[in-house]
Design an enzyme around this catalytic site. Structure first.
Site, PDB file in Angstrom:
ATOM      1  N   GLU A  81      11.045  56.077  74.970  1.00 15.71           N
ATOM      2  CA  GLU A  81      12.797  55.610  74.920  1.00 15.71           C
ATOM      3  C   GLU A  81      13.399  56.213  75.832  1.00 15.71           C
ATOM      4  O   GLU A  81      13.146  57.409  76.159  1.00 15.71           O
ATOM      5  CB  GLU A  81      13.033  56.121  73.432  1.00 15.71           C
ATOM      6  CG  GLU A  81      14.340  56.013  73.307  1.00 15.71           C
ATOM      7  CD  GLU A  81      14.684  56.628  71.928  1.00 15.71           C
ATOM      8  OE1 GLU A  81      15.818  56.596  71.387  1.00 15.71           O
ATOM      9  OE2 GLU A  81      13.828  57.397  71.297  1.00 15.71           O
ATOM     10  N   ASP A  95       5.928  74.915  75.178  1.00 15.09           N
ATOM     11  CA  ASP A  95       6.429  75.162  76.597  1.00 15.09           C
ATOM     12  C   ASP A  95       8.279  74.933  76.300  1.00 15.09           C
ATOM     13  O   ASP A  95       8.555  74.207  76.790  1.00 15.09           O
ATOM     14  CB  ASP A  95       5.886  74.188  77.302  1.00 15.09           C
ATOM     15  CG  ASP A  95       6.441  74.400  78.770  1.00 15.09           C
ATOM     16  OD1 ASP A  95       6.785  75.638  78.858  1.00 15.09           O
ATOM     17  OD2 ASP A  95       6.329  73.604  79.519  1.00 15.09           O
TER      18      ASP A  95
END
Length: 299
Positions: free
Chosen positions: A101, A209
């Site tokens: 998206e 992360d």
């Protein structure tokens, strides 16, 4: 864990997703990534989608990313871009791709950081059933931290997992940077890591992360997570990572600690968690990160 469908060409992926006859009308390069090339694709039906691209041999980068985004999305508590397709294409010498998206760059919502903190706390409290094989900590498959493979072998002890699957492989790969005395310190450090780390109150799905570049304002104005390196671990490892490269807004930390108080002694453990990321940067980018690694081990 759901593995995304693999397409054998970009054109077939777009037709499958958006209907026969739909094609790419224009392509614009998007900057910002170190590992992959990124593009905005405008289609003939007017839709815009986001594409990451790499060599065909690195398709596993995108498969792992899609699996990680799916794991986060399945908690139903925090935003991620919708995964559209993963595949390879033989055009232009061959490449792999991930379609997502398109995030339009909407401005942040009024309580962006506070809402994000509470959503992250909810993600950290979500069930981890089915995410780890043969243990409580790890993940069902290995994935990547940056461009380097991240080992996610299941383990019943968080402390053992972090030592054996996070720090030890990084130290081994960075061995050329250390002399005999450094290696003795490293062995002693790893042998006594259970005197520093603690077992969590509950296992948590981690982004893995979580620095500022991997949190962006999504299409609803709220914080969305991108580029995950997911696994199940101690929630405070995610919080530690947020503090490594500049930190988040103070409002984030206040709201997170209110929603999910950290165990006593977090400040001492923070550097140990971030040692993993510093070692990973040392192995990817070189000795700029060596003094900080040695400082933490020595302390």
């Amino acid at each position: 864990m759901i593995t995304p469908q693999h397409y054998t060409s970009l054109a077939s992926a777009i037709c499958s997703l958006f209907g026969e006859g739909t094609k790419i009308e224009s392509t614009s390069r998007i900057s910002g990534g170190d590992i992959n090339e990124a593009y905005g694709l405008t289609l003939t039906d007017g839709k815009c989608i986001f594409m990451k691209s790499n060599t065909k041999e690195n398709l596993s980068f995108f498969t792992a990313e899609a699996i990680g985004l799916t794991a986060i999305a399945q908690t139903k508590v925090i935003g991620t871009p919708q995964i559209l397709a993963v595949g390879t294409d033989d055009d232009r010498g061959g490449y792999s791709f991930l379609l997502l998206e398109f995030i339009s760059g909407k401005s942040r919502s009024r309580n962006y950081w506070e809402d994000f903190a509470r959503q992250l706390a909810d993600m950290h409290r979500a069930s981890t059933d089915g995410l780890v094989s043969n243990g409580r900590y790890g993940f069902n498959s290995d994935n990547y931290i940056g461009m380097r493979r991240q080992v996610n072998t299941g383990c019943d002890s968080w402390i053992s997992f972090f030592r054996d699957c996070r720090l030890d492989p990084q130290f081994q790969d960075a061995s050329r940077y250390f002399d005999r005395w450094d290696r003795k310190k490293i062995v002693r450090f790893l042998d006594h890591i259970d005197e520093i780390l603690v077992e969590p109150e509950y296992p948590s799905l981690l982004h893995g992360d979580l620095w500022s570049g991997n949190v962006i304002a999504g299409n609803d104005g709220g914080a969305w997570l991108i580029d995950p390196a997911v696994y199940v671990g101690h929630a405070e490892a995610d919080i530690a990572m947020t503090e490594l490269f500049g930190g988040f807004s103070p409002a984030f930390y206040d709201a997170y600690k209110d929603a999910a108080p950290l165990q006593p002694g977090y400040e001492r453990r923070r550097d140990v968690y971030n040692l993993y990321h510093l070692l990973n940067h040392l192995n990817m980018f070189g000795r700029t990160y060596l003094p900080e690694v040695k400082r933490i081990v020595g302390r």
